[in-house]
Every structure is written in structure tokens, then in C-alpha cells.
Scaffold this motif. Structure first.
Motif, PDB file in Angstrom:
ATOM      1  N   LEU A   1      -6.756  -6.720 -25.379  1.00 45.62           N
ATOM      2  CA  LEU A   1      -6.875  -6.682 -23.922  1.00 45.62           C
ATOM      3  C   LEU A   1      -5.505  -6.553 -23.253  1.00 45.62           C
ATOM      4  CD1 LEU A   1      -9.652  -9.378 -23.273  1.00 45.62           C
ATOM      5  CD2 LEU A   1      -9.857  -6.891 -23.104  1.00 45.62           C
ATOM      6  N   LEU A   2      -4.491  -7.190 -23.823  1.00 42.29           N
ATOM      7  CA  LEU A   2      -3.140  -7.065 -23.268  1.00 42.29           C
ATOM      8  C   LEU A   2      -2.617  -5.634 -23.402  1.00 42.29           C
ATOM      9  CD1 LEU A   2      -1.458 -10.388 -24.485  1.00 42.29           C
ATOM     10  CD2 LEU A   2      -2.037  -9.767 -22.142  1.00 42.29           C
ATOM     11  N   VAL A   3      -2.921  -4.995 -24.531  1.00 40.38           N
ATOM     12  CA  VAL A   3      -2.558  -3.585 -24.699  1.00 40.38           C
ATOM     13  C   VAL A   3      -3.311  -2.729 -23.686  1.00 40.38           C
ATOM     14  CG1 VAL A   3      -2.644  -1.603 -26.259  1.00 40.38           C
ATOM     15  CG2 VAL A   3      -1.966  -3.854 -27.133  1.00 40.38           C
ATOM     16  N   ALA A   4      -4.594  -3.059 -23.472  1.00 43.42           N
ATOM     17  CA  ALA A   4      -5.397  -2.313 -22.495  1.00 43.42           C
ATOM     18  C   ALA A   4      -4.837  -2.478 -21.087  1.00 43.42           C
ATOM     19  CB  ALA A   4      -6.849  -2.798 -22.547  1.00 43.42           C
TER      20      ALA A   4
ATOM     21  N   TRP B   1      -3.851  -7.134 -14.382  1.00 47.56           N
ATOM     22  CA  TRP B   1      -5.295  -7.243 -14.291  1.00 47.56           C
ATOM     23  C   TRP B   1      -5.987  -6.072 -14.969  1.00 47.56           C
ATOM     24  CZ3 TRP B   1      -7.172 -11.700 -12.194  1.00 47.56           C
ATOM     25  CH2 TRP B   1      -6.278 -12.467 -11.438  1.00 47.56           C
ATOM     26  N   LEU B   2      -7.157  -6.358 -15.529  1.00 56.93           N
ATOM     27  CA  LEU B   2      -7.976  -5.333 -16.180  1.00 56.93           C
ATOM     28  C   LEU B   2      -9.364  -5.366 -15.580  1.00 56.93           C
ATOM     29  CD1 LEU B   2      -7.843  -3.232 -18.513  1.00 56.93           C
ATOM     30  CD2 LEU B   2      -8.813  -5.010 -19.998  1.00 56.93           C
TER      31      LEU B   2
ATOM     32  N   ARG C   1     -12.697  -8.216 -12.430  1.00 56.50           N
ATOM     33  CA  ARG C   1     -11.452  -7.968 -13.140  1.00 56.50           C
ATOM     34  C   ARG C   1     -10.957  -9.267 -13.747  1.00 56.50           C
ATOM     35  NH1 ARG C   1      -6.465  -6.984  -8.926  1.00 56.50           N
ATOM     36  NH2 ARG C   1      -6.544  -9.007  -7.862  1.00 56.50           N
ATOM     37  N   ILE C   2     -10.263  -9.159 -14.868  1.00 57.96           N
ATOM     38  CA  ILE C   2      -9.806 -10.328 -15.605  1.00 57.96           C
ATOM     39  C   ILE C   2      -8.306 -10.225 -15.838  1.00 57.96           C
ATOM     40  CG2 ILE C   2     -12.007 -10.690 -16.764  1.00 57.96           C
ATOM     41  CD1 ILE C   2     -10.786  -9.377 -19.253  1.00 57.96           C
ATOM     42  N   GLN C   3      -7.697 -11.382 -16.112  1.00 59.51           N
ATOM     43  CA  GLN C   3      -6.278 -11.438 -16.453  1.00 59.51           C
ATOM     44  C   GLN C   3      -6.175 -11.911 -17.905  1.00 59.51           C
ATOM     45  OE1 GLN C   3      -3.912 -13.746 -13.738  1.00 59.51           O
ATOM     46  NE2 GLN C   3      -1.987 -13.285 -14.755  1.00 59.51           N
TER      47      GLN C   3
ATOM     48  N   GLU D   1      -4.237 -14.998 -19.516  1.00 59.98           N
ATOM     49  CA  GLU D   1      -4.722 -16.387 -19.437  1.00 59.98           C
ATOM     50  C   GLU D   1      -5.438 -16.789 -20.723  1.00 59.98           C
ATOM     51  OE1 GLU D   1      -4.345 -18.763 -17.197  1.00 59.98           O
ATOM     52  OE2 GLU D   1      -3.040 -17.522 -15.958  1.00 59.98           O
ATOM     53  N   LEU D   2      -6.123 -15.828 -21.361  1.00 54.81           N
ATOM     54  CA  LEU D   2      -6.834 -16.118 -22.610  1.00 54.81           C
ATOM     55  C   LEU D   2      -5.870 -16.595 -23.687  1.00 54.81           C
ATOM     56  CD1 LEU D   2      -9.381 -15.965 -24.436  1.00 54.81           C
ATOM     57  CD2 LEU D   2      -8.827 -13.555 -24.822  1.00 54.81           C
ATOM     58  N   MET D   3      -4.640 -16.059 -23.671  1.00 58.67           N
ATOM     59  CA  MET D   3      -3.687 -16.385 -24.721  1.00 58.67           C
ATOM     60  C   MET D   3      -3.175 -17.815 -24.646  1.00 58.67           C
ATOM     61  SD  MET D   3      -3.824 -13.703 -26.459  1.00 58.67           S
ATOM     62  CE  MET D   3      -2.733 -14.368 -27.711  1.00 58.67           C
ATOM     63  N   LYS D   4      -3.313 -18.475 -23.487  1.00 62.97           N
ATOM     64  CA  LYS D   4      -2.876 -19.870 -23.379  1.00 62.97           C
ATOM     65  C   LYS D   4      -3.694 -20.769 -24.312  1.00 62.97           C
ATOM     66  CE  LYS D   4      -1.401 -19.495 -18.541  1.00 62.97           C
ATOM     67  NZ  LYS D   4      -1.662 -19.940 -17.147  1.00 62.97           N
ATOM     68  N   ILE D   5      -4.934 -20.387 -24.578  1.00 57.66           N
ATOM     69  CA  ILE D   5      -5.778 -21.137 -25.513  1.00 57.66           C
ATOM     70  C   ILE D   5      -5.802 -20.464 -26.884  1.00 57.66           C
ATOM     71  CG2 ILE D   5      -8.147 -21.892 -25.997  1.00 57.66           C
ATOM     72  CD1 ILE D   5      -6.812 -23.521 -23.846  1.00 57.66           C
ATOM     73  N   ALA D   6      -5.883 -19.130 -26.892  1.00 61.07           N
ATOM     74  CA  ALA D   6      -5.986 -18.403 -28.160  1.00 61.07           C
ATOM     75  C   ALA D   6      -4.740 -18.561 -29.025  1.00 61.07           C
ATOM     76  CB  ALA D   6      -6.254 -16.920 -27.886  1.00 61.07           C
TER      77      ALA D   6
END
Length: 378
Positions: free
Chosen positions: A85-88, A102-103, A109-111, A114-119
Motif C-alpha cells: 500500500l505504501l508503494v501504491a 493518501w490512497l 481514502r486511507i493512510q 498508519e497501518l505500519m505503526k501496528i504491523a
């Protein structure tokens, strides 16, 4: 015949079963503080913050129900999804206020950052558990590469605040896994020398024609503004100057709830988000600030207690990282609002207005509750 009548008490016990009472009490105190401050700083946002809080608590409850090993099984897929998603975002992301973070996915739309703070801490905790029998230099190098990839993708968006938090989340896992001080001290010394050089030669380095390698112009200006906010008191230095005025004017007991002049005369910018700590200090003074600090210390103490009693290496690493993430949010936010750190857009944990950060932080609390549930009975 068996009695199949509805028993609300049994239902309540089932709902509350994964909840750690101490963590929940501390969390409710922080959320209560948040609504009191929001009612003063931005009362028109109370309803939406209530929705954000409800969603965050639901996310916490779901995470608390998940067994720790089941949660860790999602580590690799979540990490891979986050990187994709970050590459996207870099290829197709939407640009807003000069940043491409943002995507757009269908109706919203999502950021992804933020997912990486947990992942990120999940991935590294899972990785070290797979290599628990032999954790050496090679494992730390691989862990460092796993951390560098998403952080690099977040930095080029650019998003310095989120990259800092993701870096911290990953580093804490690596540190708790046994990273040698021989590797940490040289990096720390380089950082100290770099900061000392900036302070000593700030007037020269902050000249308009001087480029800072690796930093964009606005990031350079944030550091220069920290060194001397009066360089541009009505522009780049306005945030820090007004927030320090608000904090200092609160005194010992504050001006009173809803009586903060910096807040209600609109001198204080972003008073409901990043600078809400200044609202607290102005209206409740040193006493209110100390109450908040003690509450955060209680959160950290309980989180570390859960982490140290966790049954596996992965859950110990994950629990310790979650505790330190809470600390990092609070330390960076209070530091930037007080004028001792650059402004990097990090919210005050559980207090600032917003849904994404609140959900992320409550997920962290839920993960700690899940770790506690997986502890063997004593």
C-alpha cells in the motif's frame, strides 16, 4: 428442564472477560480528560470524537479477544500489505497540502502509513520468535532492513511524524530483543554531535541558501524555528510562541476550564489536535499537567508489567514495544508543544482529536490485554 432465560449479568461478564481492569481504568481516565479538554478547545467536534472513541474501543475489544499467537500469525500478511500500500501511495496516491500520503480505495481514502505503526512491531516480534534459538548480528541486520523499507517509503511522502513513530515502534522491538549497546552507542554519539553542531552553528546552517541533506526545506525550517522562534514570529514561529505563552500563563492551578485566553481568543493554533496539551496547561495549570503525567505513568507501569509477565519472547517484545509507543507519543507531543522538540505532527495520546491515531493507540491497548489473557494462570 434447563433455564434458557436471558441473563444480562452473564452477557456482561462475557463482554468484559478480555478486559484488563487496570488498563481500562487508566484508559477511561485519559478519554475523560480528552472530552473535558475538547469541550473547551472545540465543542463542535465532541459528537464526532464520541464516534471516534466508540470505534476505537470496539477495535480494542476485538484485539483483546484475539489470542496472542493468532495475532502474530497476521504479522507477515499485515506487513506485506502495508508495504504494498505504501508503494501504491507513491505511484497513485492523492496529494494534499504538499504531501502524498493518501490512497483512494473505492468509497473512501486511507493512510497506509498508519497501518505500519501496528504491523511493524508485530512483524519484528514474529520474526525474532522464529529465530529465538539463535539471535545474532545477522538477525539484527535483517530486522533493520525490515524496518528501513517502510520507513523510507513513509519519509518520501513526506511524513516525518509518522516515520518517527514507525521507526520507534520497530527499534523498541529490536532493542528488547537484545541489540548490543556497542551498536547503539556509536549511533547515539553521531546524533549528539549532529544536534550539537546544529545548535552551535544554527545561524549559518539556517541561512536560505544552505541545503540540509536528506531533509526538505519545510523540515529544515521546523528545526531552525525551534532554535529561534522569533526569526518568524508571525509565520513559522507562531505555533511554538503561542503554545509556550499558553503553557506559561497557566501557572500552578490554571485559569480555569473554558477560561483560557490563548485558546478562546484563537491565538493557539491546532488547539484541538497537536497542541491540545497547551490547552490543558493553560486552563488546569501545573496541577492538571501533573495529573495527566501520573495517568500516563500508570499506563506505562501496567503495560510493562504485562509485557514482563508475557509467556513467549514474541509477546514480551510486542508488549514492551506497545508500552514504549505510548511513551513516544506523549514525549514527542509534549516536547514539541513546549518548544524543546521540532513540530512534527504527533498527537497527544488518547487526548488529541482524531480517529486514526486513537484507533491505533486503542489497538495497542487491546493487544496488551490479549497478551495478558494468554498468560498462564498462577
Amino acid at each position: 428442564m434447563s433455564d434458557h432465560r436471558f441473563n444480562p449479568l452473564l452477557l456482561l461478564r462475557a463482554v468484559l472477560r478480555p478486559i484488563d481492569p487496570v488498563l481500562m481504568l487508566v484508559l477511561m481516565m485519559l478519554l475523560g480528560y480528552a472530552f473535558v479538554l475538547m469541550a473547551s478547545a472545540s465543542p463542535d467536534r465532541l459528537d464526532s470524537q464520541l464516534v471516534n472513541t466508540t470505534v476505537a474501543l470496539l477495535a480494542m475489544w476485538v484485539a483483546a479477544w484475539l489470542p496472542s499467537q493468532r495475532l502474530l500469525s497476521f504479522a507477515l500478511p499485515l506487513y506485506a500489505l502495508g508495504v504494498v500500500l505504501l508503494v501504491a501511495v507513491e505511484l497513485f496516491g492523492e496529494v494534499s497540502k504538499g504531501a502524498q500520503r493518501w490512497l483512494h480505495v473505492g468509497v473512501t481514502r486511507i493512510q497506509p502509513s498508519e497501518l505500519m505503526k501496528i504491523a511493524m512491531p508485530l512483524m519484528l516480534a514474529w520474526y525474532f520468535q522464529q529465530r529465538e534459538a539463535k539471535i545474532g548480528l545477522r538477525e539484527f541486520i535483517v530486522a533493520g532492513l525490515l524496518l528501513v523499507v517502510p520507513v523510507g517509503l513513509i519519509l518520501i511522502q513526506p511524513d516525518l511524524g509518522t516515520s518517527l513513530l514507525v521507526t520507534a515502534a520497530g527499534f523498541y522491538v529490536i532493542f528488547f530483543a537484545g541489540l548490543s549497546w556497542k551498536l547503539i552507542v556509536p549511533v547515539g554519539l553521531v546524533g549528539i554531535i549532529g544536534i550539537g553542531s546544529i545548535v552551535a552553528f544554527g545561524d549559518t546552517l539556517c541561512q536560505p541558501d544552505v541545503d540540509w541533506f536528506g531533509l526538505r526545506e519545510y523540515q529544515k525550517q521546523r528545526v531552525c524555528t525551534l532554535l529561534d522562534p522569533t526569526r518568524d514570529p508571525l509565520g513559522k514561529g507562531f505555533h511554538i510562541i503561542q503554545s509556550t505563552i499558553a503553557i506559561g500563563s497557566g501557572g500552578v492551578v490554571g485559569k480555569g476550564w473554558m477560561d483560557g485566553t490563548q485558546t478562546h481568543l484563537a491565538f493557539l493554533p491546532e488547539r484541538h489536535t497537536d497542541f491540545i496539551f497547551a490547552v490543558l496547561a493553560e486552563e488546569f495549570g501545573l496541577v492538571g499537567t501533573l495529573v495527566l503525567l501520573v495517568t500516563y505513568l500508570a499506563l506505562l507501569a501496567r503495560s510493562f508489567q504485562i509485557a514482563t509477565q508475557a509467556p513467549t519472547l514474541a509477546t514480551k517484545l510486542l508488549g514492551g514495544a506497545m508500552a514504549m509507543i505510548f511513551f513516544t507519543y506523549a514525549f514527542v507531543n509534549m516536547g514539541m508543544v513546549s518548544g524543546i522538540l521540532p513540530v512534527v505532527g504527533v498527537p497527544l495520546p488518547f487526548i488529541s482529536y482524531g480517529g486514526t491515531a486513537l484507533v491505533t493507540l486503542c489497538l495497542g491497548v487491546g493487544i496488551l490485554m490479549g497478551i495478558r489473557r494468554g498468560r498462564p494462570a498462577s
